[in-house]
Structures are given as structure tokens and as C-alpha cells.
Design a protein around this motif. Structure first.
Motif, PDB file in Angstrom:
ATOM      1  N   ARG A   6       0.834  -1.207   0.000  1.00  6.63           N
ATOM      2  CA  ARG A   6       0.000   0.000   0.000  1.00  6.63           C
ATOM      3  C   ARG A   6       0.865   1.253   0.000  1.00  6.63           C
ATOM      4  O   ARG A   6       0.594   2.207  -0.734  1.00  6.63           O
ATOM      5  CB  ARG A   6      -0.947  -0.002   1.200  1.00  6.63           C
ATOM      6  N   PHE A  10       0.906   3.925  -2.948  1.00  4.35           N
ATOM      7  CA  PHE A  10       0.575   5.292  -2.559  1.00  4.35           C
ATOM      8  C   PHE A  10       1.623   6.285  -3.060  1.00  4.35           C
ATOM      9  O   PHE A  10       1.280   7.316  -3.658  1.00  4.35           O
ATOM     10  CB  PHE A  10       0.450   5.387  -1.041  1.00  4.35           C
ATOM     11  N   LYS A  14       0.910   9.146  -5.762  1.00  8.01           N
ATOM     12  CA  LYS A  14       1.142  10.539  -5.373  1.00  8.01           C
ATOM     13  C   LYS A  14       2.052  11.242  -6.377  1.00  8.01           C
ATOM     14  O   LYS A  14       1.769  12.378  -6.793  1.00  8.01           O
ATOM     15  CB  LYS A  14       1.755  10.576  -3.974  1.00  8.01           C
ATOM     16  N   ILE A 118      -6.613   3.608  -0.703  1.00 10.37           N
ATOM     17  CA  ILE A 118      -5.862   4.848  -0.903  1.00 10.37           C
ATOM     18  C   ILE A 118      -6.776   5.881  -1.545  1.00 10.37           C
ATOM     19  O   ILE A 118      -7.493   5.579  -2.501  1.00 10.37           O
ATOM     20  CB  ILE A 118      -4.634   4.617  -1.809  1.00 10.37           C
ATOM     21  N   THR A 131      -4.706  13.371   1.162  1.00 13.70           N
ATOM     22  CA  THR A 131      -4.413  11.953   0.981  1.00 13.70           C
ATOM     23  C   THR A 131      -4.941  11.144   2.152  1.00 13.70           C
ATOM     24  O   THR A 131      -5.124  11.661   3.267  1.00 13.70           O
ATOM     25  CB  THR A 131      -2.901  11.692   0.854  1.00 13.70           C
ATOM     26  N   LYS A 133      -4.690   6.796   3.604  1.00 10.73           N
ATOM     27  CA  LYS A 133      -4.469   5.352   3.481  1.00 10.73           C
ATOM     28  C   LYS A 133      -5.313   4.672   4.554  1.00 10.73           C
ATOM     29  O   LYS A 133      -5.400   5.160   5.678  1.00 10.73           O
ATOM     30  CB  LYS A 133      -2.989   5.004   3.671  1.00 10.73           C
TER      31      LYS A 133
END
Length: 274
Positions: A6, A10, A14, A118, A131, A133
């Protein structure tokens, strides 16, 4: 998705979002090729299409086993959410992009077997990246967003709401209930970008966002952000969101969620008719 994978996905997502945003800013004053889709106010530009194509090529090159659900036709034809699915809106708020050159966002939600892992929402012209997670909270740039306020009552709340839902001619919701809701609230706002409205709810500067028609790419990322700060996101009849269909949506602080639906939301059509 395990934590290590993850984190890797991520960071990759990004970097792509920031790169795509930089491309948009560099071309913000270029002549636009503007077309319409479902109605004269449903706009799409060459930048929407180029940005989604950018993500499609990146995803298929680095993660060929992943799937893409997108707005502009570069995604996969999905009937289920098995595996890893990137749900992408390359420019959420295209009308703002065209007319204002601000107040639009890149929105990406990454789901694994239907679970949001995400979420990224990039306010391109402000250079602000929200953002989240799963299980790790939500962030505005490098600042961790606090849990949403659980004490403020509805009459002291500000709701993101398109006030066209207040007119009798709207086909989705009984307008009288929305009118009473607006009277009850401290105020309403409408920003013209669902992704940004979700981000503002997650940030706590809005108390909720109610709408009758959103596609999955409009809410996929935002739903993850809002849930990570203790908010609630459902359809306007409390049913879970459907990530493969157009949906009603209420995202809000938990104490006012049921109150809004139970006392002010009366849908005109059955879910199957939306």
C-alpha cells in the motif's frame, strides 16, 4: 493489500498526481477544445482526456494486473470490483477549470476487492494534496487532519449543497425537505467540484456534502478521506455506496448524518430508476 505494498502504490500514485497537476498548471492558459457530453453543461476538454490517458498509460505500464475505472473512456469495462481498481477523475470540476481556471481537482481512489485503500484529491491550482491510506488517517499535504467534531449540532452546521435540489422540478428529491434543511442549517456552500467538497468535509471546514447524482469517480477518493477522519459516507437512503453506478451521496460528520436523512431527505425515485 498489505501495508508495504500500500505504501509503495501510494507513493507512486502521489508522484503521478503531482506530475499530472504540474502539466495542467503549465497549460492552464492554453486554448481549450471544449465538448459536451450528457447535456450542454456537462463539459469535457482535451485536458480531461489527456490527463486520464496519462494515468491509464502509467497504471498499465507499472501495474498491468490492476484495473482502471475512469470518466473519459480510457478505463476498463468493469462489472465487479475484484482485484485492484484505480477509480480516476482526471479533472473533477471541468466547468470551473474552463470558466475559472481554479477550483478543480484530480481525484483517485484505489480499491482492492471493493475496499478503499488509498485516496488522493489534488487541488491543482492551490497545490494542496489531500491523501488517505486505510487505517492511517487523512492528511492535507503533510498535516494530519484531526477527527471530525462530534458535538456541533445541525443548526450550527454548513453543508455543501447544490440548491437546485430545492426547486420542485428536480427529479430526484422532494424539494420541500431540502428547503427545510436549508432553513435549519447555519449556511450552505457549492464549490462545483465534488472531490473538493469531500476534501473540505474531511478537513472539517464543511460539516457535510449532500448530492443526488454522483458517479463513482466523483466520490471514490473522497469517501476514503472522510471515513478516515471519522465521518460517514452513504447513499441518501443510508445504503452503502455503489462504486459501479451513479449514486446519491451524503458525506458528513456522524452525529448529523441520520438526522439529515431521516428528517429532510425524501427521494422521489426508487434506486433502480436513478
Amino acid at each position: 493489500m498489505d501495508k508495504q505494498l500500500r505504501n509503495e502504490v501510494f507513493e507512486t500514485a502521489k508522484s503521478w498526481v503531482l506530475e499530472a497537476g504540474e502539466r495542467i498548471r503549465e497549460n492552464i492558459d492554453a486554448p481549450r477544445q471544449i465538448e459536451t457530453k450528457s447535456n450542454p453543461n456537462d463539459l469535457v476538454t482535451e485536458m480531461d482526456q489527456q490527463t486520464e490517458q496519462f494515468f491509464a498509460e502509467k497504471i498499465r505500464s507499472k501495474y498491468p494486473e490492476h484495473f482502471l475505472l475512469g470518466e473519459e473512456g480510457f478505463g476498463d469495462d468493469l462489472t465487479e470490483l475484484k482485484g485492484t481498481v484505480w477509480i480516476v477523475d482526471p479533472i473533477d470540476g471541468t466547468m470551473n477549470f474552463v470558466h475559472q481556471k481554479r477550483n478543480f481537482a484530480i481525484s483517485i481512489g484505489i480499491y482492492v476487492d471493493g475496499i478503499g485503500e488509498i485516496g488522493l484529491i489534488y487541488n491543482v491550482m492551490e497545490d494542496v494534496l489531500y491523501t488517505a491510506k486505510r487505517g492511517e488517517g487523512a492528511y492535507k499535504n503533510d498535516w494530519k487532519l484531526p477527527e471530525l467534531n462530534h458535538e456541533r449540532p445541525l443548526h450550527q452546521s454548513i453543508l455543501a449543497l447544490n440548491t437546485t435540489w430545492m426547486i420542485p422540478e428536480n427529479p430526484y428529491i422532494e424539494h420541500t425537505g431540502v428547503q427545510e434543511l436549508v432553513k435549519k442549517l447555519r449556511s450552505t456552500r457549492s464549490y462545483g467540484s465534488a472531490a473538493l467538497e469531500f476534501a473540505f468535509v474531511a478537513e472539517g471546514v464543511m460539516d457535510g456534502y449532500l448530492t443526488m447524482t454522483l458517479m463513482p469517480w466523483d466520490f471514490a477518493a473522497g469517501a476514503i478521506l472522510v471515513k478516515e477522519v471519522g465521518g460517514v459516507v452513504t447513499q441518501a437512503d443510508k445504503e452503502p455506496l455503489n462504486l459501479l453506478e451513479k449514486s446519491t451521496v451524503l458525506a458528513s460528520r456522524s452525529p448529523i448524518h441520520d438526522e439529515i436523512i431521516d428528517q429532510y431527505v425524501s427521494l422521489k425515485k426508487a434506486k433502480s430508476d436513478r
